[in-house]
Design an enzyme around this catalytic site. Structure first.
Site, PDB file in Angstrom:
ATOM      1  N   ILE A 102      37.021  34.847  48.842  1.00 59.24           N
ATOM      2  CA  ILE A 102      36.974  36.057  49.656  1.00 59.24           C
ATOM      3  C   ILE A 102      35.898  36.996  49.126  1.00 59.24           C
ATOM      4  O   ILE A 102      35.571  36.960  47.936  1.00 59.24           O
ATOM      5  CB  ILE A 102      38.368  36.741  49.670  1.00 59.24           C
ATOM      6  CG1 ILE A 102      38.400  37.953  50.610  1.00 59.24           C
ATOM      7  CG2 ILE A 102      38.837  37.080  48.271  1.00 59.24           C
ATOM      8  CD1 ILE A 102      39.804  38.514  50.860  1.00 59.24           C
ATOM      9  N   CYS A 103      35.344  37.803  50.018  1.00 58.38           N
ATOM     10  CA  CYS A 103      34.392  38.864  49.676  1.00 58.38           C
ATOM     11  C   CYS A 103      33.061  38.255  49.224  1.00 58.38           C
ATOM     12  O   CYS A 103      32.425  37.536  49.981  1.00 58.38           O
ATOM     13  CB  CYS A 103      35.009  39.785  48.626  1.00 58.38           C
ATOM     14  SG  CYS A 103      34.093  41.308  48.291  1.00 58.38           S
ATOM     15  N   ALA A 104      32.640  38.523  48.002  1.00 55.08           N
ATOM     16  CA  ALA A 104      31.394  37.951  47.479  1.00 55.08           C
ATOM     17  C   ALA A 104      31.595  36.539  46.934  1.00 55.08           C
ATOM     18  O   ALA A 104      30.634  35.795  46.778  1.00 55.08           O
ATOM     19  CB  ALA A 104      30.828  38.852  46.380  1.00 55.08           C
ATOM     20  N   ALA A 149      36.841  34.449  53.467  1.00 58.51           N
ATOM     21  CA  ALA A 149      37.208  35.717  54.103  1.00 58.51           C
ATOM     22  C   ALA A 149      36.226  36.800  53.688  1.00 58.51           C
ATOM     23  O   ALA A 149      35.546  36.688  52.670  1.00 58.51           O
ATOM     24  CB  ALA A 149      38.634  36.106  53.722  1.00 58.51           C
TER      25      ALA A 149
END
Length: 183
Positions: A102-104, A149
């Site tokens: 998720i994210c980076a 995500a």
């Protein structure tokens, strides 16, 4: 019971890590919080410290069903720098075992080349590190054995998607209702 390893590196995104761990444990999944640092205490990107369950080298990955990578900076880069973790991710992908980021953190998958020709998403600004992926603007993408995500705001939905995949939509919906999450 499915066994999931959530990996923390210095600079992880606290909301993502805690939401994921909490939701998966509410679903009665066996979650091990793994430190890729040299100590169990790992400091997040906003100064919050989490005590992991195990150090990376103590985990028997043959018994793990899914690897999850919370994002955050420099957490995602620190995850990527762990050679052993990279090897485990490649092994999981080769064996079609579940991987989530998720994210980076999807940058770890992208830089390993395992997103090629797969839909993937990430925190805005990291798209160029999802090498070979079909980058979407969706909050969550599921492509074969890989779930990605966008960021902290979708951490609960990301975790609920994992619950849905591992234990079914009925349980995921029941958890969402109990937690007052609109899906």
């Amino acid at each position: 019971m499915k066994k999931i390893a959530v990996h923390l590196a210095e600079g992880f995104e606290e909301i993502e890590a805690v939401n994921i761990i909490d939701v998966l444990r509410r679903a009665d999944l066996n979650v091990t919080v793994v430190s890729v640092s040299e100590k169990l205490e790992v400091k997040g990107s906003h100064g919050i410290k989490i005590i992991a369950d195990q150090l990376f080298n103590a985990v028997n990955y043959e018994l793990i069903d899914m690897i999850i990578l919370p994002g955050g900076m420099p957490g995602a880069v620190n995850l990527q720098e762990n050679l052993g973790l990279r090897e485990q991710i490649l092994n999981f992908n080769e064996n079609k075992k579940l991987l989530g980021a998720i994210c980076a953190a999807p940058l770890v998958f992208g830089n390993l080349g395992i997103l090629k020709n797969k839909n993937a998403t990430c925190y805005p600004g990291f798209e160029n590190q999802l090498h070979g992926a079909i980058v979407t603007q969706e909050n969550i993408e599921v492509a074969d054995n890989i779930i990605t995500a966008k960021g902290a705001g979708v951490a609960i939905d990301f975790a609920l998607k994992i619950v849905e995949i591992l234990k079914g939509k009925v349980l995921a919906d029941k958890l969402a209702e109990k937690m007052i999450v609109t899906r």
